[in-house]
Design a protein around this motif. Structure first.
Motif, PDB file in Angstrom:
ATOM      1  N   GLU A 159       0.830  -1.206   0.000  1.00 33.03           N
ATOM      2  CA  GLU A 159       0.000   0.000   0.000  1.00 33.03           C
ATOM      3  C   GLU A 159       0.865   1.258   0.000  1.00 33.03           C
ATOM      4  OE1 GLU A 159      -3.921   1.171   2.342  1.00 33.03           O
ATOM      5  OE2 GLU A 159      -2.136   1.565   3.570  1.00 33.03           O
ATOM      6  N   PHE A 160       0.619   2.117  -0.983  1.00 28.37           N
ATOM      7  CA  PHE A 160       1.224   3.440  -1.025  1.00 28.37           C
ATOM      8  C   PHE A 160       0.150   4.455  -0.645  1.00 28.37           C
ATOM      9  CE2 PHE A 160       3.593   0.986  -4.224  1.00 28.37           C
ATOM     10  CZ  PHE A 160       4.888   1.157  -3.754  1.00 28.37           C
ATOM     11  N   SER A 161       0.499   5.413   0.210  1.00 29.18           N
ATOM     12  CA  SER A 161      -0.489   6.413   0.613  1.00 29.18           C
ATOM     13  C   SER A 161       0.184   7.755   0.845  1.00 29.18           C
ATOM     14  CB  SER A 161      -1.241   5.973   1.869  1.00 29.18           C
ATOM     15  OG  SER A 161      -0.373   5.915   2.987  1.00 29.18           O
ATOM     16  N   VAL A 162      -0.633   8.796   0.873  1.00 27.26           N
ATOM     17  CA  VAL A 162      -0.142  10.148   1.110  1.00 27.26           C
ATOM     18  C   VAL A 162      -1.282  10.972   1.695  1.00 27.26           C
ATOM     19  CG1 VAL A 162      -0.725  10.909  -1.244  1.00 27.26           C
ATOM     20  CG2 VAL A 162       1.018  12.136   0.056  1.00 27.26           C
ATOM     21  N   ASP A 163      -0.937  11.901   2.587  1.00 29.78           N
ATOM     22  CA  ASP A 163      -1.909  12.852   3.123  1.00 29.78           C
ATOM     23  C   ASP A 163      -1.800  14.150   2.330  1.00 29.78           C
ATOM     24  OD1 ASP A 163      -2.453  10.924   4.999  1.00 29.78           O
ATOM     25  OD2 ASP A 163      -1.455  11.958   6.656  1.00 29.78           O
ATOM     26  N   VAL A 164      -2.945  14.696   1.926  1.00 31.39           N
ATOM     27  CA  VAL A 164      -2.952  15.913   1.114  1.00 31.39           C
ATOM     28  C   VAL A 164      -3.952  16.919   1.682  1.00 31.39           C
ATOM     29  CG1 VAL A 164      -2.303  14.642  -0.967  1.00 31.39           C
ATOM     30  CG2 VAL A 164      -4.718  15.050  -0.485  1.00 31.39           C
ATOM     31  N   LYS A 165      -3.677  18.188   1.425  1.00 26.87           N
ATOM     32  CA  LYS A 165      -4.578  19.274   1.838  1.00 26.87           C
ATOM     33  C   LYS A 165      -4.448  20.405   0.825  1.00 26.87           C
ATOM     34  CE  LYS A 165      -5.635  22.252   5.845  1.00 26.87           C
ATOM     35  NZ  LYS A 165      -5.275  23.605   5.333  1.00 26.87           N
TER      36      LYS A 165
ATOM     37  N   PRO B 293     -10.189  19.900   0.950  1.00 31.66           N
ATOM     38  CA  PRO B 293      -9.932  21.142   1.686  1.00 31.66           C
ATOM     39  C   PRO B 293      -9.305  20.896   3.053  1.00 31.66           C
ATOM     40  CG  PRO B 293     -12.246  20.571   1.831  1.00 31.66           C
ATOM     41  CD  PRO B 293     -11.625  19.584   0.880  1.00 31.66           C
ATOM     42  N   ASP B 294      -9.486  19.694   3.581  1.00 31.89           N
ATOM     43  CA  ASP B 294      -8.892  19.290   4.853  1.00 31.89           C
ATOM     44  C   ASP B 294      -7.946  18.121   4.597  1.00 31.89           C
ATOM     45  OD1 ASP B 294     -10.556  21.122   6.396  1.00 31.89           O
ATOM     46  OD2 ASP B 294     -12.205  19.731   5.966  1.00 31.89           O
ATOM     47  N   TRP B 295      -7.143  17.788   5.601  1.00 35.90           N
ATOM     48  CA  TRP B 295      -6.212  16.675   5.434  1.00 35.90           C
ATOM     49  C   TRP B 295      -6.972  15.402   5.075  1.00 35.90           C
ATOM     50  CZ3 TRP B 295      -1.370  17.135   4.467  1.00 35.90           C
ATOM     51  CH2 TRP B 295      -0.633  18.216   4.972  1.00 35.90           C
ATOM     52  N   THR B 296      -6.561  14.792   3.981  1.00 36.78           N
ATOM     53  CA  THR B 296      -7.215  13.593   3.449  1.00 36.78           C
ATOM     54  C   THR B 296      -6.143  12.583   3.068  1.00 36.78           C
ATOM     55  OG1 THR B 296      -8.988  14.971   2.531  1.00 36.78           O
ATOM     56  CG2 THR B 296      -8.790  12.716   1.676  1.00 36.78           C
ATOM     57  N   THR B 297      -6.348  11.328   3.426  1.00 35.60           N
ATOM     58  CA  THR B 297      -5.410  10.271   3.052  1.00 35.60           C
ATOM     59  C   THR B 297      -5.875   9.601   1.768  1.00 35.60           C
ATOM     60  OG1 THR B 297      -4.825   9.849   5.365  1.00 35.60           O
ATOM     61  CG2 THR B 297      -4.301   8.126   3.770  1.00 35.60           C
ATOM     62  N   LEU B 298      -4.992   9.561   0.778  1.00 32.22           N
ATOM     63  CA  LEU B 298      -5.251   8.896  -0.494  1.00 32.22           C
ATOM     64  C   LEU B 298      -4.310   7.701  -0.605  1.00 32.22           C
ATOM     65  CD1 LEU B 298      -5.296  12.088  -2.761  1.00 32.22           C
ATOM     66  CD2 LEU B 298      -7.252  10.991  -1.655  1.00 32.22           C
TER      67      LEU B 298
ATOM     68  N   ASP C 217       1.929  15.399   3.099  1.00 29.49           N
ATOM     69  CA  ASP C 217       2.555  14.863   4.305  1.00 29.49           C
ATOM     70  C   ASP C 217       2.396  13.344   4.327  1.00 29.49           C
ATOM     71  OD1 ASP C 217       3.943  14.886   6.668  1.00 29.49           O
ATOM     72  OD2 ASP C 217       2.330  15.735   7.883  1.00 29.49           O
ATOM     73  N   ASN C 218       3.235  12.706   5.113  1.00 26.94           N
ATOM     74  CA  ASN C 218       3.130  11.266   5.393  1.00 26.94           C
ATOM     75  C   ASN C 218       3.050  10.417   4.125  1.00 26.94           C
ATOM     76  OD1 ASN C 218       3.100  11.836   8.190  1.00 26.94           O
ATOM     77  ND2 ASN C 218       0.904  12.252   8.091  1.00 26.94           N
ATOM     78  N   ILE C 219       4.007  10.633   3.226  1.00 29.03           N
ATOM     79  CA  ILE C 219       4.142   9.723   2.085  1.00 29.03           C
ATOM     80  C   ILE C 219       4.586   8.374   2.647  1.00 29.03           C
ATOM     81  CG2 ILE C 219       5.324   9.274  -0.083  1.00 29.03           C
ATOM     82  CD1 ILE C 219       5.763  12.281  -0.368  1.00 29.03           C
TER      83      ILE C 219
END
Length: 240
Positions: free
Chosen positions: A88-94, A141-146, A214-216
């Motif tokens: 699993e690859f994930s990242v937090d975006v805003k 618009p808020d921190w979201t994990t993809l 954040d949090n790649i």
């Protein structure tokens, strides 16, 4: 008694080895780049939590990468993934702002790109790309994990939703993997890793960005071979 103790010690060793290699996170705490570079600045605060990478300016697309030739490298994202499953690859975006040139809010893709420099094609190195989601004030618009998960990195064909690149189809001109490259060959030799909006085969106009990353992360479960070995040892223990 000795065999029982030996099996328990072997299981403990397998568990420790699998756990030790399970997760890598680039959190940019303290403003560190964590082995990444790109069109972002690394800030000590404002992240989820701690530090974050920030794309702020006039760009065609966002990009953070590690392992590029002559560039910083975070080895936790590079190498051979072929012995694992359900990676699993994930990242937090805003998204604070993402507008076109006249100030209208727009949306842009963000995805994960894995590149193997060993097999080159007419358009460059072989690689694969998958969308993680959409950036925009309407969407994140808020921190979201993809995230995206690779069930089988040894597949010779591209999983649904993945794009190969390094060459192009002579009829459709769509990106394809070059001769000699497969999804499996790329996953067995990842030399470069990117979180990027540069979707292969697409072109973008410039936009005004203020997007935080954040949090790649990459989460790698234990190798299938270790899982099978541990099951076999458990069976041996039960039979004793």
């Amino acid at each position: 008694m000795f065999r029982r103790f030996g099996v328990l010690m072997a299981l403990a060793g397998i568990s420790a080895a699998a756990h030790a290699a399970s997760t890598t996170v680039a959190g940019f705490d303290g403003g560190s780049n964590d082995g990444f570079t790109g069109n972002a600045v690394f800030e000590a605060s404002g992240g989820n939590p701690g530090g974050a990478a920030r794309h702020a300016g006039d760009f065609f697309f966002n990009e953070l990468r590690t392992g590029g030739i002559g560039e910083p490298a975070n080895p936790g994202f590079l190498g051979d993934y072929s012995s694992f499953t359900n990676i699993e690859f994930s990242v937090d975006v805003k998204t604070n702002l993402l507008n076109d040139f006249i100030g209208n809010p727009i949306a842009r893709p963000i995805g994960v790109m894995l590149i193997d420099h060993d097999i080159q094609g007419p358009s460059g190195p072989s690689g694969v790309y998958a969308d993680l989601g959409i950036l925009g004030v309407q969407f994140t618009p808020d921190w979201t994990t993809l995230s995206v998960t690779i069930a089988d990195p040894t597949s010779s064909t591209l999983p649904s939703g993945w794009i190969g690149f390094g060459d192009e189809d002579p009829v459709t001109f769509e990106p394809i993997l070059p001769a000699g490259a497969t999804f499996a060959s790329v996953l067995a030799s990842v030399d470069e890793f990117r979180i990027t909006g540069a979707t292969p085969g697409f072109f973008f106009t410039n936009a005004f960005w203020d997007v935080q990353i954040d949090n790649i992360s990459v989460v790698v479960p234990e190798p299938a071979s270790l899982a099978m070995l541990s099951l076999g040892l458990l069976g041996c223990l039960r039979r004793r």
